[in-house]
Each structure stands twice: as C-alpha cells, then as structure tokens.
Enzyme design. Structure first.
Site, PDB file in Angstrom:
ATOM      1  N   GLY A 156       0.750  -1.254   0.000  1.00 55.67           N
ATOM      2  CA  GLY A 156       0.000   0.000   0.000  1.00 55.67           C
ATOM      3  C   GLY A 156       0.772   1.290   0.000  1.00 55.67           C
ATOM      4  O   GLY A 156       0.168   2.360  -0.149  1.00 55.67           O
TER       5      GLY A 156
ATOM      6  N   TYR B  44      -9.704   5.333 -12.654  1.00 55.76           N
ATOM      7  CA  TYR B  44      -9.523   5.980 -11.340  1.00 55.76           C
ATOM      8  C   TYR B  44      -9.343   7.487 -11.431  1.00 55.76           C
ATOM      9  O   TYR B  44      -9.017   8.117 -10.412  1.00 55.76           O
ATOM     10  CB  TYR B  44      -8.266   5.441 -10.647  1.00 55.76           C
TER      11      TYR B  44
ATOM     12  N   GLU C 168       4.051  -6.413   1.839  1.00 58.13           N
ATOM     13  CA  GLU C 168       3.737  -6.827   0.462  1.00 58.13           C
ATOM     14  C   GLU C 168       3.662  -5.662  -0.522  1.00 58.13           C
ATOM     15  O   GLU C 168       2.596  -5.389  -1.079  1.00 58.13           O
ATOM     16  CB  GLU C 168       2.383  -7.536   0.449  1.00 58.13           C
ATOM     17  N   PRO C 169       4.754  -4.985  -0.760  1.00 59.48           N
ATOM     18  CA  PRO C 169       4.694  -3.848  -1.681  1.00 59.48           C
ATOM     19  C   PRO C 169       4.575  -4.270  -3.140  1.00 59.48           C
ATOM     20  O   PRO C 169       5.188  -5.254  -3.559  1.00 59.48           O
ATOM     21  CB  PRO C 169       6.047  -3.166  -1.446  1.00 59.48           C
ATOM     22  N   GLY C 170       3.775  -3.550  -3.879  1.00 62.49           N
ATOM     23  CA  GLY C 170       3.667  -3.767  -5.318  1.00 62.49           C
ATOM     24  C   GLY C 170       4.050  -2.490  -6.043  1.00 62.49           C
ATOM     25  O   GLY C 170       5.139  -2.343  -6.598  1.00 62.49           O
ATOM     26  N   ARG C 171       3.128  -1.516  -5.967  1.00 63.92           N
ATOM     27  CA  ARG C 171       3.295  -0.252  -6.683  1.00 63.92           C
ATOM     28  C   ARG C 171       4.652   0.413  -6.402  1.00 63.92           C
ATOM     29  O   ARG C 171       5.335   0.868  -7.318  1.00 63.92           O
ATOM     30  CB  ARG C 171       2.171   0.694  -6.257  1.00 63.92           C
TER      31      ARG C 171
ATOM     32  N   ARG D  94      -5.838   3.196 -16.077  1.00 65.00           N
ATOM     33  CA  ARG D  94      -5.957   3.846 -14.772  1.00 65.00           C
ATOM     34  C   ARG D  94      -6.543   5.261 -14.861  1.00 65.00           C
ATOM     35  O   ARG D  94      -7.200   5.720 -13.936  1.00 65.00           O
ATOM     36  CB  ARG D  94      -4.616   3.855 -14.049  1.00 65.00           C
TER      37      ARG D  94
ATOM     38  N   CYS E 155     -11.989   3.546 -29.513  1.00 63.64           N
ATOM     39  CA  CYS E 155     -13.253   4.098 -29.987  1.00 63.64           C
ATOM     40  C   CYS E 155     -14.152   4.567 -28.867  1.00 63.64           C
ATOM     41  O   CYS E 155     -15.291   4.095 -28.747  1.00 63.64           O
ATOM     42  CB  CYS E 155     -13.976   3.057 -30.816  1.00 63.64           C
TER      43      CYS E 155
ATOM     44  N   TYR F 198       0.515  -1.566 -12.429  1.00 62.27           N
ATOM     45  CA  TYR F 198      -0.913  -1.632 -12.739  1.00 62.27           C
ATOM     46  C   TYR F 198      -1.261  -1.038 -14.106  1.00 62.27           C
ATOM     47  O   TYR F 198      -2.390  -0.560 -14.303  1.00 62.27           O
ATOM     48  CB  TYR F 198      -1.744  -0.971 -11.628  1.00 62.27           C
TER      49      TYR F 198
END
Ligand code: LLP
Length: 453
Positions: free
Chosen positions: A269, A355, A311-314, A351, A382, A411
């Site tokens: 996060g 978002y 648990e880092p992703g970004r 994204r 389109c 992502y």
C-alpha cells in the site's frame, strides 16, 4: 484504490523541463542532448528501434526499491519477508529479479502461480492471495508446495483442509483479517461496518471464529494473520492505526486460545509520486512505522514479537517504468483544448479512465525544453473516455514526436487489454546502456490464437 492523487499539478503550462521531472522518473533517468535517457539508453532511439507503444522499465530502480524494503524493514527486526505483489507487474524476468533480491512473491491467481513456476521461483517463498481461489487453484498451490496460503473465507478454509488431507499434507496458512481501518490516500477512516469482500471482520467475532476453526482443522497449520488496508497510501499513521488494532486481536487470540501468532503480514500500500507535487513517505520511514510499530504494540500486550511480512507492489515498480508512444495527430479545438493522440491508450493504461489517475508527460525528444502548453493526451480507442493524461503540461508536440508518460510501471501492463483488438505493447528492461525484450509486443496472430471458429 480509486482515489486520484489529490495533489494535482495545476493545468497550466508549468515551463518545467525533463530535468524537473526526476521525482517521478526512474532513478537512472537523465536528459542528454535534449533527449530523455533511462538506464543509459536514449529513449528516442529505443522508440525507433523497438517501436511504440512500449513499456520501458529500469532494472536498477526495481532492484533498488526491493533492496530498500529489505534493508529498512530488517534494520528494525531480522525476521521480515519482503513479498513483492505480482499483480502490480509480472513477467518471468521480473519474477527472477524478485528471487535474486532474496524477496518473496505474492500471487493472486493460478495464472500468477504459473509464472512463478515457469520462472523457477522458490515455492516456499510464495504467498497466495485472493478472495475466491477456485478449488483448482487451491489444488495447484498445494501440488506446487507453496509456502503460505492466505485464507479469505470459511468455505475456502474447509476446501483447503480437505484438499490438503487428500494429499496427506498440512498447509501453512495466514488468515486475512479486516482490521476496520481503511486507508484513504492521505488519511485513514475507521469503518465500523467493515464492509469488504476481503477477509474476516472482527465485528461479530468472525475473525476469532476463523482462527479457532483453523486451529481445529488437521490439514491446516495456522501461522498467523494478514491484513491489507489499501493502496497508494501517503499517511503512515494509517498503517500505525491498523497495526494497533491487529496486535490487539493477536492478544485476544492468545488470551482465548493460548496460541501465539507466529507471523503478521501487514500487506502493501505505500504510495508513490505520480505527480510533481506528490510527496510519498519513504521506504525507510515506512519500515520504521510498520516494524517498530508491531514491536511496540507487542511489548505493550506482553506478546512475543512475530515474524513479519510486507507486500509492496506499486512502490517497487511504478516509478521504474514509463510508456513511450508516438504522436500521431494533434487536434486543436479553439478555446477548448488540444488533443494529442498517441498509438496506445486505455488498452495499455486503464488507470486514467478507471480511477481518474494523473500522470506527468513529456516529449522525450524535447526533454530539455520547457512544457509550454497544456494538452490532453488521448488514446486511439473508440470512445471519448480513452484518455491517457488529462490536461498535461507538455512541450509543444509535433506529429512523430516520442511522448513519454511517467510512472506507468505498476498496474498498467498488468491491467492491459486487447480492446479494439489492439495488440499489447511489449516490455523492455533497460540496464547499463543496453536494453532487452522481457515481453515481446503482441502480433495479430497472438490475438487470433484462442479462436476456434
Ligand atoms: N497485498 C494485497 C493483498 C493486495 O491486495 C495488494 C494490492 C498489494 C499487496 C499491493 O499493494 P500496493 O503496494 O501495490 O499498493 N489496480 C489498482 C491497485 C489495486 C491494488 C490491489 N491490491 C491501481 O491501479 O491503482
């Protein structure tokens, strides 16, 4: 997730050059001879040689971020697993880097597990996530001998127990708890209702019931708890609050069952800088708040400090990546806006439409010039919502320019699609002045390969 960065850059020509954008670019980025270079590679030449649209990722940044997590978590406690969340970006090359850096891997589907298996990733370092793992996926995990499965529902617990017993195995599990603390991008809120499809809430005793059931089931080895409070979080006090709540729960478990939780996984996060004004917390500060926070809360309750996992992703891959496009057309609508259309769009970066995310953009072949105008970078799909960057300060664009969108390493490729039968861009890794394909660009044959008719 779903919150845009609230610190949006103003929609005015900001006269910033590539030099001013280093805060959102990979650590090896530089402006040389008017061009943007990453990993010692001229991105303008790269776009010409490899074609566009193209995801470019800087290996040095990825390794640096992973090693920062290892360093600043284990600085405070020796037993911390850094678990890379593969959903942010996964390819075989990425999985191998995660293994080489001594980290663990979070997979949240059978497909992600297949990547880990193919890459030869050590299975004991796998954490399995998902709120509705299918029976087949659970069986695949057991057969692969994964390290830990994070259990998310009562049904799954029973299913996993039965599958483990069929195999004469005992599977190590964590139980996912919803701590009732939800991180807003810049703050946190206590959610009394614990309205989430994930995990077991503490209200009505569900989480405690789950722990007790896990302790009864002979096919399961209850290892500890997991939580994940959100993504793109700037405010470290959200993590501190959630840790307070979950350690209190660990104390309750001990009081009610006599069992000491062996592991606490606090999820991912940590936020990153998408826009120039964004000032996310550092990994160093995050490590201190999370790891010291757990230690202090445990001391407060007289508990043995458990093993930990983050648990880092970004924050591992986002700023390591950029997307390169070629400008195909420019439409100036007088007194309204200018659209700069590129050879990609919502199929390679959903994204913005999903978002309302914001990105910094620059013209890679004019990287030393000021961003003298504001334009909306549109895709080629389109629908009018197909926007890559709304109101982007930009160098004056011309057809044929290489347009670079920053901080697209997380992502974007992992959420890409073939909408309009668009072939997905390839991914190249740059390092020490060289580049290599790690995922090749799709072809029309790839699009047709599952057709049966
Ligand atoms: N662990 C679990 C259980 C997760 O669900 C996630 C992300 C992570 C770790 C990694 O979180 P990170 O460090 O990347 O924030 N598609 C959205 C993000 C969804 C995140 C889902 N879970 C986006 O594009 O912003």
């Amino acid at each position: 997730m779903g919150k845009p960065s609230t610190a949006r850059p103003p929609s005015v020509a900001d006269h910033k050059t590539g030099h001013d954008l280093m805060g959102v670019l990979p650590m090896t980025a530089e402006v040389r001879d008017g061009h943007l270079w990453i990993g010692g590679v001229d991105t303008v030449e790269l776009a010409r040689d490899a074609g566009t649209a193209l995801y470019v990722m800087d290996e040095a940044t990825i390794r640096h971020q992973l090693s920062e997590y290892v360093k600043w978590t284990r600085y405070h406690w020796p037993d911390v697993d850094v678990v890379y969340a593969g959903k942010a970006f996964m390819s075989l090359a990425m999985v191998r880097i995660v293994a080489e850096e001594g980290c663990c891997l979070d997979v949240s589907s059978g497909g992600e597990l297949a990547f880990a298996l193919r890459a030869g990733f050590p299975m004991e370092r796998i954490y399995v996530h998902g709120n509705n793992k299918t029976p087949d996926e659970l069986a695949e995990c057991l057969d692969a001998r994964v390290g830990r499965i994070v259990v998310d529902s009562f049904e799954e617990m029973e299913r996993l127990n039965a599958l483990a017993l069929e195999r004469g195995m005992r599977q190590r599990i964590l139980i996912r708890v919803t701590p009732g603390v939800e991180a807003d991008t810049h703050d946190f809120i206590m959610t009394g209702a614990e309205d989430s499809k994930f995990g077991f809430g503490r209200n009505q005793g569900l989480a405690m019931q789950a722990v007790k059931r896990a302790l009864e089931l002979p096919g399961l080895d209850f290892d500890g708890l997991h939580m994940h409070i959100g993504s793109q979080i700037f405010a470290l006090h959200s993590f501190a609050k959630a840790i307070e709540v979950i350690v209190e729960f660990i104390a309750e478990i001990k009081a009610e069952t006599g069992v000491e939780v062996r592991m606490l996984d606090t999820g991912g996060g940590l936020g990153i800088a998408y826009g120039l004004p964004d000032e996310p917390s550092t990994i160093k500060d995050y490590g201190k708040v999370v790891v010291d926070g757990i230690k202090e809360e445990c001391e407060k309750h007289g508990l043995t400090v458990p093993a930990m996992a983050v648990e880092p992703g970004r924050s591992i891959v986002a700023n390591a990546g950029v997307t390169l496009y070629t400008v195909g057309s420019i439409k100036e609508i007088p007194n309204i806006r200018t659209y700069v259309a590129v050879d990609g769009g919502m199929s390679d970066n959903i994204r913005t439409s999903l978002y309302d995310a914001h990105y910094e953009a620059l013209i890679a072949n004019k990287a030393d010039r000021p961003r003298e105008m504001v334009a909306t970078v549109a895709g080629k799909h389109c629908e009018s919502g197909d926007i890559v960057v709304n109101d982007a300060p930009l160098q004056c664009p011309e057809v044929g320019d290489v347009l670079c969108v920053c901080a697209t390493g997380a992502y974007c490729q992992s959420m890409s699609s073939n909408y309009n039968k668009q072939v997905r861009p390839g991914v190249v890794f740059v390092k020490d002045g060289g580049w290599r394909w790690v995922v090749r660009r799709e072809t029309y044959e790839d699009l047709l390969k599952c057709e049966v008719g």
